[in-house]
Design a protein around this motif. Structure first.
Motif, PDB file in Angstrom:
ATOM      1  N   THR A  66       8.260   0.551   5.257  1.00 55.36           N
ATOM      2  CA  THR A  66       7.451   0.496   3.378  1.00 55.36           C
ATOM      3  C   THR A  66       6.064   0.478   4.089  1.00 55.36           C
ATOM      4  OG1 THR A  66       9.001  -2.057   4.174  1.00 55.36           O
ATOM      5  CG2 THR A  66       7.188  -1.829   2.513  1.00 55.36           C
ATOM      6  N   THR A  67       6.091   1.274   3.028  1.00 46.56           N
ATOM      7  CA  THR A  67       4.514   2.302   2.421  1.00 46.56           C
ATOM      8  C   THR A  67       4.220   2.151   1.598  1.00 46.56           C
ATOM      9  OG1 THR A  67       5.065   4.392   2.726  1.00 46.56           O
ATOM     10  CG2 THR A  67       5.171   3.458   4.632  1.00 46.56           C
ATOM     11  N   TYR A  99       1.993  -5.332  -1.482  1.00 44.63           N
ATOM     12  CA  TYR A  99       1.269  -4.323  -1.417  1.00 44.63           C
ATOM     13  C   TYR A  99      -0.033  -3.915  -0.272  1.00 44.63           C
ATOM     14  CZ  TYR A  99      -1.704  -7.715  -2.352  1.00 44.63           C
ATOM     15  OH  TYR A  99      -3.319  -8.936  -2.873  1.00 44.63           O
ATOM     16  N   TYR A 100      -0.475  -3.046  -0.001  1.00 45.24           N
ATOM     17  CA  TYR A 100      -1.363  -1.791   0.949  1.00 45.24           C
ATOM     18  C   TYR A 100      -2.546  -2.727   1.029  1.00 45.24           C
ATOM     19  CZ  TYR A 100      -2.982   0.370   4.885  1.00 45.24           C
ATOM     20  OH  TYR A 100      -4.420   0.850   5.714  1.00 45.24           O
ATOM     21  N   VAL A 101      -3.390  -3.428   1.901  1.00 44.60           N
ATOM     22  CA  VAL A 101      -4.649  -3.519   2.181  1.00 44.60           C
ATOM     23  C   VAL A 101      -5.205  -2.609   3.355  1.00 44.60           C
ATOM     24  CG1 VAL A 101      -6.367  -4.883   2.166  1.00 44.60           C
ATOM     25  CG2 VAL A 101      -4.861  -5.794   1.374  1.00 44.60           C
ATOM     26  N   GLU A 181      -3.617   5.663   7.543  1.00 41.13           N
ATOM     27  CA  GLU A 181      -1.961   5.269   7.576  1.00 41.13           C
ATOM     28  C   GLU A 181      -1.302   6.028   7.817  1.00 41.13           C
ATOM     29  OE1 GLU A 181      -5.376   3.037   5.562  1.00 41.13           O
ATOM     30  OE2 GLU A 181      -5.094   5.210   5.847  1.00 41.13           O
ATOM     31  N   ILE A 182      -1.113   7.408   8.164  1.00 44.16           N
ATOM     32  CA  ILE A 182       0.177   8.513   8.429  1.00 44.16           C
ATOM     33  C   ILE A 182       0.126   8.449   9.547  1.00 44.16           C
ATOM     34  CG2 ILE A 182      -0.704   9.918   7.372  1.00 44.16           C
ATOM     35  CD1 ILE A 182       2.786   9.060   6.523  1.00 44.16           C
TER      36      ILE A 182
END
Length: 210
Positions: A66-67, A99-101, A181-182
């Motif tokens: 999940t990204t 959502y990503y923070v 992030e990756i």
């Protein structure tokens, strides 16, 4: 609506050190004697160091990830030996808003961003309903309302690598210059492979220097 970190879960695997070694030995003999078993670490190291990587395609690693969209795009660039299928806002309404923070932002910046993301997600749902109410087919409304969704929106995908493609992915995405992030995602995926009971990829991991 909720914020969460990106995540990866190893959901299955096939093969490992023996599968890689047996593939390399196919040209001579696939009989796996005790003597040959003892030679697996040195064989895999020799193959990795000399770029003989075809035998490492004889395994697979499956993850559920999940990204955020930006990180998902970077995953999509790994198309050789990598299979990806993701949930699509074209075919479904994304009701489980997530959502990503970014981890390394200040609390003040995070607060501004969270307010923006929650507003954007609300606008996505509102736009979908307005489009339908205005006479648009719901299928078209779903696929066009997603233009309201920003890069921070998260989606879930299943990702499968063979070891050769996984190594290529790690080599690019765990470099110091990779997007954080990756990089964090790649590190977590490798960690989970290392933790497989029985350590089936132990010598392969060592051969590539991880």
């Amino acid at each position: 609506m909720s914020s969460q970190d990106n995540k990866a879960e190893l959901i299955g695997f096939y093969g490992g050190d023996e599968a890689h070694a047996l593939s390399a030995w196919t040209s001579t003999s696939r009989d796996l004697t005790d003597n040959k078993k003892s030679r697996i670490p040195s064989l895999l190291k020799m193959l990795a160091e000399n770029g003989h990587e075809t035998p490492f395609e004889k395994s697979s690693l499956g993850f559920l990830v999940t990204t955020d969209i930006a990180t998902h795009i970077q995953l999509l660039k790994h198309r050789i030996g990598c299979s990806i299928n993701a949930e699509s806002a074209r075919y479904k309404e994304l009701k489980d808003d997530k959502y990503y923070v970014p981890r390394d932002w200040s609390n003040e910046e995070k607060a501004r961003y969270i307010a923006f993301m929650e507003d954007a997600l609300m606008r996505y749902h509102d736009a979908l309903e307005r489009l339908v109410a205005g006479g648009m087919d719901r299928k078209r409304a779903k696929e066009s309302a997603r233009f309201y969704l920003p890069y921070g929106n998260q989606i879930t995908a299943d990702v499968m690598f063979n070891w050769r493609s996984f190594n290529h992915f790690l080599g690019l995405r765990m470099k110091p210059g990779a997007q954080r992030e990756i990089c964090w995602l790649a590190e977590e995926m490798l960690k989970q492979v290392k933790e497989i009971p029985g350590d089936p990829f132990k010598h392969t991991i060592q051969a590539f220097g991880y």
